[in-house]
Motif scaffolding. Structure first.
Motif: not given
Length: 270
Positions: A62-71, A73-88
């Motif tokens: 859950l705490d391995e890097p995924a998505g933007p720098e510093g994000s 798997v947990r961040h992505l699941l919880a909508h706290t990765s910093g990614l926009a709504f429908d854009e990468h």
């Protein structure tokens, strides 16, 4: 359950609904429960469950890097990765804001596919759909929004979440617990919520107002709704879950119809 007949009054061409208790028994159903409906964002619940299976299988952490720098798997699941709504596109530092993101779930799907060497839709089928007998459910596209399913199949899923067999119960408890408490954000269709609490893929009701569940729904209620006129909630205090699928896009009709429907269901459950 007489309360389920309220879907007859919804301004939609077709709707179906069911209630399943925590012990897996179906308390009632109404409408064409074997009809396939587009799920829209209710897809995220199935996708998140598959990610958690991958976590328990040791394919990802859950705490391995995924998505933007510093994000992670947990961040992505919880909508706290910093990614926009429908854009990468990154619009905030990870863990600082609750930015509801379809793009985040698409990144998650790619991450699981690379970790398991299995396309995400196929992983979802093998990890969740097939074991639960969800034979009418498919994912043809984005893990954020392109699932198609039936009330019958989602009843099986809701029963699983309430009494897990595919996951350790502690993992499901973590999934329905707030990740990064206190973060505010937009709940699509319902405006700014402070806080906008979320678990691992599951939205958590807490004290949100307005909200798509009922006024009598417990703060521990969790689940998701979709822009295609769909929802699935699980209320641990009531010891039951409710699935409703429709073929009219979410809008003011749903904002008006869903909460009294949920309150009537909960009242009948007693």
């Amino acid at each position: 359950m007489q309360s389920l007949a309220m879907i007859e009054n919804w301004p939609v061409p077709t709707a179906a609904a069911a209630v399943v208790r925590a012990d897996g028994t179906v308390a009632g159903s109404y409408g064409p429960v074997s009809r396939r409906f587009p799920l829209a964002s209710v897809t995220k619940l199935l996708a998140a469950y598959a990610v958690l299976v991958a976590y328990e299988e040791g394919a990802v952490e859950l705490d391995e890097p995924a998505g933007p720098e510093g994000s992670t798997v947990r961040h992505l699941l919880a909508h706290t990765s910093g990614l926009a709504f429908d854009e990468h596109r990154v619009t905030a530092a990870p863990g600082t804001r609750r930015l509801y993101s379809n793009a985040g779930f698409e990144v998650l799907g790619d991450h699981i596919a690379k970790a398991t060497d299995i396309p995400f839709a196929e992983y979802l089928r093998q990890a969740v759909l097939e074991p639960l007998g969800m034979t009418a459910t498919t994912l043809d596209g984005s893990p954020a929004k392109d699932g198609v399913s039936t009330v019958d199949d989602l009843v099986r899923f809701a029963a699983e979440v309430q009494a897990p067999r595919l996951l350790d119960a502690r993992t499901v408890l973590e999934a329905m617990s707030v990740v990064h408490p206190g973060l505010s954000g937009i709940l699509p269709g319902y405006g700014h919520q402070k806080p906008n609490d979320w678990g691992l893929g599951f939205e958590i009701r807490d004290g949100k107002s307005p909200h798509w569940t009922g006024s009598s729904s417990s703060p521990r209620t969790f689940g998701h709704f979709g822009q295609s006129g769909t929802f699935l909630w699980i209320d641990p205090v009531a010891g039951a879950a409710c699935v409703a699928l429709a073929d009219r896009a979410f809008g003011p009709w749903a904002v008006e119809a869903w909460p009294p429907f949920t309150d009537a269901v909960l009242a009948e459950l007693g």
